[in-house]
Design a protein around this motif. Structure first.
Motif, PDB file in Angstrom:
ATOM      1  N   HIS A 208      -3.183  13.866   6.029  1.00 29.01           N
ATOM      2  CA  HIS A 208      -3.543  12.551   5.513  1.00 29.01           C
ATOM      3  C   HIS A 208      -2.832  11.475   6.332  1.00 29.01           C
ATOM      4  O   HIS A 208      -1.698  11.630   6.743  1.00 29.01           O
ATOM      5  N   ASN A 209      -3.570  10.381   6.551  1.00 31.27           N
ATOM      6  CA  ASN A 209      -3.036   9.336   7.424  1.00 31.27           C
ATOM      7  C   ASN A 209      -1.695   8.752   6.953  1.00 31.27           C
ATOM      8  O   ASN A 209      -0.873   8.368   7.781  1.00 31.27           O
ATOM      9  N   PHE A 210      -1.474   8.687   5.652  1.00 30.83           N
ATOM     10  CA  PHE A 210      -0.241   8.088   5.111  1.00 30.83           C
ATOM     11  C   PHE A 210       0.992   8.923   5.514  1.00 30.83           C
ATOM     12  O   PHE A 210       1.886   8.412   6.219  1.00 30.83           O
ATOM     13  N   SER A 213       1.486   8.981   9.447  1.00 29.55           N
ATOM     14  CA  SER A 213       1.778   7.854  10.351  1.00 29.55           C
ATOM     15  C   SER A 213       2.406   6.623   9.719  1.00 29.55           C
ATOM     16  O   SER A 213       2.626   5.636  10.407  1.00 29.55           O
ATOM     17  N   SER A 214       2.706   6.645   8.428  1.00 30.41           N
ATOM     18  CA  SER A 214       3.194   5.408   7.798  1.00 30.41           C
ATOM     19  C   SER A 214       4.565   5.554   7.146  1.00 30.41           C
ATOM     20  O   SER A 214       4.688   5.283   5.976  1.00 30.41           O
ATOM     21  N   GLY A 281      -1.775   4.514  -1.254  1.00 28.69           N
ATOM     22  CA  GLY A 281      -3.023   5.279  -1.327  1.00 28.69           C
ATOM     23  C   GLY A 281      -3.918   4.807  -2.446  1.00 28.69           C
ATOM     24  O   GLY A 281      -5.125   4.970  -2.421  1.00 28.69           O
ATOM     25  N   VAL A 303       2.941   0.774  -0.091  1.00 32.63           N
ATOM     26  CA  VAL A 303       2.222   0.911   1.173  1.00 32.63           C
ATOM     27  C   VAL A 303       0.721   0.864   0.894  1.00 32.63           C
ATOM     28  O   VAL A 303       0.205   1.669   0.123  1.00 32.63           O
ATOM     29  N   GLY A 305      -2.542   1.072   2.950  1.00 34.30           N
ATOM     30  CA  GLY A 305      -3.029   1.360   4.295  1.00 34.30           C
ATOM     31  C   GLY A 305      -4.407   1.960   4.273  1.00 34.30           C
ATOM     32  O   GLY A 305      -5.009   2.171   3.218  1.00 34.30           O
ATOM     33  N   MET A 306      -4.904   2.226   5.460  1.00 36.26           N
ATOM     34  CA  MET A 306      -6.221   2.847   5.601  1.00 36.26           C
ATOM     35  C   MET A 306      -6.243   3.602   6.925  1.00 36.26           C
ATOM     36  O   MET A 306      -5.601   3.201   7.894  1.00 36.26           O
ATOM     37  N   ALA A 307      -6.979   4.709   6.919  1.00 34.91           N
ATOM     38  CA  ALA A 307      -7.035   5.529   8.134  1.00 34.91           C
ATOM     39  C   ALA A 307      -7.698   4.772   9.272  1.00 34.91           C
ATOM     40  O   ALA A 307      -7.513   5.098  10.443  1.00 34.91           O
ATOM     41  N   VAL A 311      -2.036  -1.244   8.095  1.00 36.96           N
ATOM     42  CA  VAL A 311      -1.108  -0.771   7.062  1.00 36.96           C
ATOM     43  C   VAL A 311      -0.216  -1.941   6.655  1.00 36.96           C
ATOM     44  O   VAL A 311       0.308  -2.664   7.503  1.00 36.96           O
ATOM     45  N   LYS A 403      -9.983   9.699  -2.187  1.00 41.74           N
ATOM     46  CA  LYS A 403     -11.155   8.833  -2.119  1.00 41.74           C
ATOM     47  C   LYS A 403     -12.426   9.669  -2.238  1.00 41.74           C
ATOM     48  O   LYS A 403     -12.551  10.720  -1.626  1.00 41.74           O
TER      49      LYS A 403
HETATM   50  O1  DBH Z   1      -4.946   5.444   1.513  1.00 37.29           O
HETATM   51  C1  DBH Z   1      -4.748   5.494   2.736  1.00 37.29           C
HETATM   52  O2  DBH Z   1      -5.627   5.865   3.542  1.00 37.29           O
HETATM   53  C2  DBH Z   1      -3.392   5.119   3.265  1.00 37.29           C
HETATM   54  C3  DBH Z   1      -2.392   4.704   2.389  1.00 37.29           C
HETATM   55  C4  DBH Z   1      -1.144   4.351   2.888  1.00 37.29           C
HETATM   56  C5  DBH Z   1      -3.136   5.184   4.631  1.00 37.29           C
HETATM   57  O3  DBH Z   1      -4.094   5.596   5.506  1.00 37.29           O
HETATM   58  C6  DBH Z   1      -1.870   4.833   5.132  1.00 37.29           C
HETATM   59  C7  DBH Z   1      -0.881   4.411   4.247  1.00 37.29           C
HETATM   60  O4  DBH Z   1      -1.643   4.901   6.460  1.00 37.29           O
END
Ligand code: DBH
Ligand code: AMP
Length: 493
Positions: A208-210, A213-214, A281, A303, A305-307, A311, A403
């Motif tokens: 998962h991207n979180f 990478s975050s 998320g 946080v 963010g989104m893939a 972020v 999601k």
């Molecule tokens: O929900 C996400 O996709 C997400 C949440 C927090 C994410 O991609 C990220 C941080 O990098």
């Protein structure tokens, strides 16, 4: 498809894009941190181990014919081999396609077919059934051989395809480059204050991207910090790991944060090493957010963010009301944010994509002509520049951070002979934020709900997409334009 020449030149000049590939980055880190621990699970791998084993796996995959631009669907649990596979593929210039462990045959076969994957790297021998037409490589058979010389990759090229939760029938694939992704996790590691003495706990699925990478495991590696890979995110698994490895930072989705808060009240384990709990998320309620410091004894970081890129983080020294009441502000000074009337959030910047992979039609709606990504999120900006997530314009369900594209589930339901029509919506849930509810119009007698559930399971979709509730109705409420009113359906439960 990509950034304009002018944007790329600016991001390089400002030092965001360093022109270093993933393969070269790992070599650099091994040179600097050598025998220090990088990945901790049942096995402990140093930076040198990861570097050497990525080389050996790259050699083995190279001999199997995997090379630049090939797509490889990767579906692995939280084990050090996951990161070995990532770096081996990066060094080959082959693109991992990051599936989640929860995905089943419907998703995996789709990823393999749509990307024309050269291989499917999976956990178990039995998993190969999920992708009958694609050569499968189970974890126990990763081919390691003596290293071969491979040319370095161009850091401007695509490194992998990340998944989008999606809002249309099938998940979209997100092409991320070496330069843009490495910038996002290095900057994130710095923002989170990671040092070689930090210990990051990866409790969410590593793909998962979180947690990737975050700053995630990649950000931890870039800072010389160790990452502990937990087999699952439960307090029963994670609390002993926090105590034993002196974990300093962990990342969770809101329902898990609630579970941790409840379990912390009576745990025998020493959680005092934990300095930062990241929650993202999905929206974390202010009531729950307020409990983190007193009950877990650490700083909360929200946080958002989104893939696809952008972020947002609350900063570790932000005042309590911003940490509790907002979803943070953008990572980069170069992130551009536009909030359109109604709260629609648009963004572009040095690590936000300009297009999904092979999705021309969808791209015309999802991106503006001047290269902004329409996030589908509805937000409000505070005077401090922090964002508060207030809702969603896209047709997507966020089930505690997982999601779900309603249309995808509706299409599976429509394949059942008794189902005349189906509409899938998110309904409020105190624990998950939202649950999945399917409104179904039947042809003839409605089947037992257990039958529909079993039918969807047999279709091979991930368990988190299977509706929590099935409601049989004679008709859907219609909007003025004759489309099913999802807002109205949400209000009915
Ligand atoms: O929900 C996400 O996709 C997400 C949440 C927090 C994410 O991609 C990220 C941080 O990098
Ligand atoms: P995806 O595009 O599949 O990576 O999912 C990203 C989406 O998750 C965002 O566009 C938001 O809708 C949602 N999201 C992520 N983090 C948060 C958060 N902290 N609060 C509210 N929504 C979030």
């Amino acid at each position: 498809m990509h950034w304009t020449d002018e944007e790329a030149a600016r991001y390089r000049a400002l030092g965001y894009w360093r022109g270093v590939s993933f393969g070269a980055l790992l070599r650099e880190l091994a040179g600097r941190y050598g025998k220090r621990p990088a990945l901790i699970a049942a096995e402990r791998w140093s930076f040198d181990d990861l570097d050497a084993r990525a080389d050996r796996l790259a050699a083995g995959l190279h001999r199997r014919g995997i090379g630049p631009g090939d797509r490889v669907v990767v579906q692995l649990p939280n084990v050090p081999q996951f990161h070995q596979v990532c770096f081996a593929l990066y060094r080959l210039g082959a693109w991992p396609v990051f599936a989640l462990p929860a995905h089943r045959s419907a998703e995996i076969s789709y990823f393999c077919e749509f990307t024309e994957a050269a291989a499917y790297i999976c956990a178990e021998e039995a998993d190969r059934e999920r992708a009958p037409g694609t050569p499968a490589i189970p974890l126990a058979e990763l081919p390691e051989e003596d290293p071969v010389e491979l040319p370095d990759r161009d850091p401007g090229e695509v490194a992998f395809l990340q998944l989008s939760g999606g809002s249309t029938g099938l998940p979209k694939l997100i092409p991320r480059t070496h330069d843009d992704y490495i910038y996002s996790f290095r900057a994130s590691a710095e923002l989170c204050g990671l040092t070689p003495d930090s210990v990051y706990l990866c409790a969410l699925p590593a793909a998962h991207n979180f947690p990737m990478s975050s700053p995630g495991v990649f950000g931890a590696l870039s800072a010389g910090a160790a990452s502990v890979l937990a087999a699952d995110p439960s307090p029963a698994t994670c609390f002993p790991l926090i105590e034993r490895e002196r974990v300093s930072i962990a990342a969770l989705v809101p329902p898990l944060a609630l579970l941790w808060l409840r379990a912390a009240a009576s745990t025998p384990h020493d959680l005092s090493s934990l300095e930062v709990l990241q929650v993202g998320g999905a929206k974390f309620s202010a009531e729950a957010a307020r409990r983190v410091r007193p009950e877990l004894g650490c700083t909360l970081q929200q946080v958002f963010g989104m893939a696809e890129g952008l972020v947002n983080y609350t900063r570790l020294d932000d005042p309590e009301e911003l940490v509790v009441g907002t979803q943070g502000r953008p990572l980069s000074p170069a992130d551009e944010i536009v909030v359109e009337p109604g709260g629609h959030l648009l963004t572009r910047g040095p690590y936000t994509i300009k297009a999904y992979w092979r999705a021309e039609e969808h791209n015309r709606q999802a991106f503006t002509p001047d290269g902004f990504y329409r996030t589908g999120d509805l937000v409000r900006l505070t005077p401090t520049g922090h964002l508060v997530v207030e809702g969603r314009a896209k047709d997507q369900i966020n089930r505690g951070g997982e999601k779900i594209a309603p249309e995808e589930v509706e299409n599976h339901l429509l394949a059942h002979p008794s189902v005349h029509d189906a509409s899938v919506v998110g309904v409020p849930d105190p624990f998950l934020g939202e649950r999945v509810c399917a409104y179904v119009i039947c042809e003839g007698a409605p089947p037992p709900r257990t039958e529909l559930r079993a039918f969807l399971t047999a279709r091979g979709i991930a368990a988190f997409k299977i509706p929590d509730l099935f409601e049989y109705v004679d008709a859907f409420p219609n909007t003025a334009v004759g489309k099913v009113s999802k807002l109205h359906l949400r209000e009915r439960t």
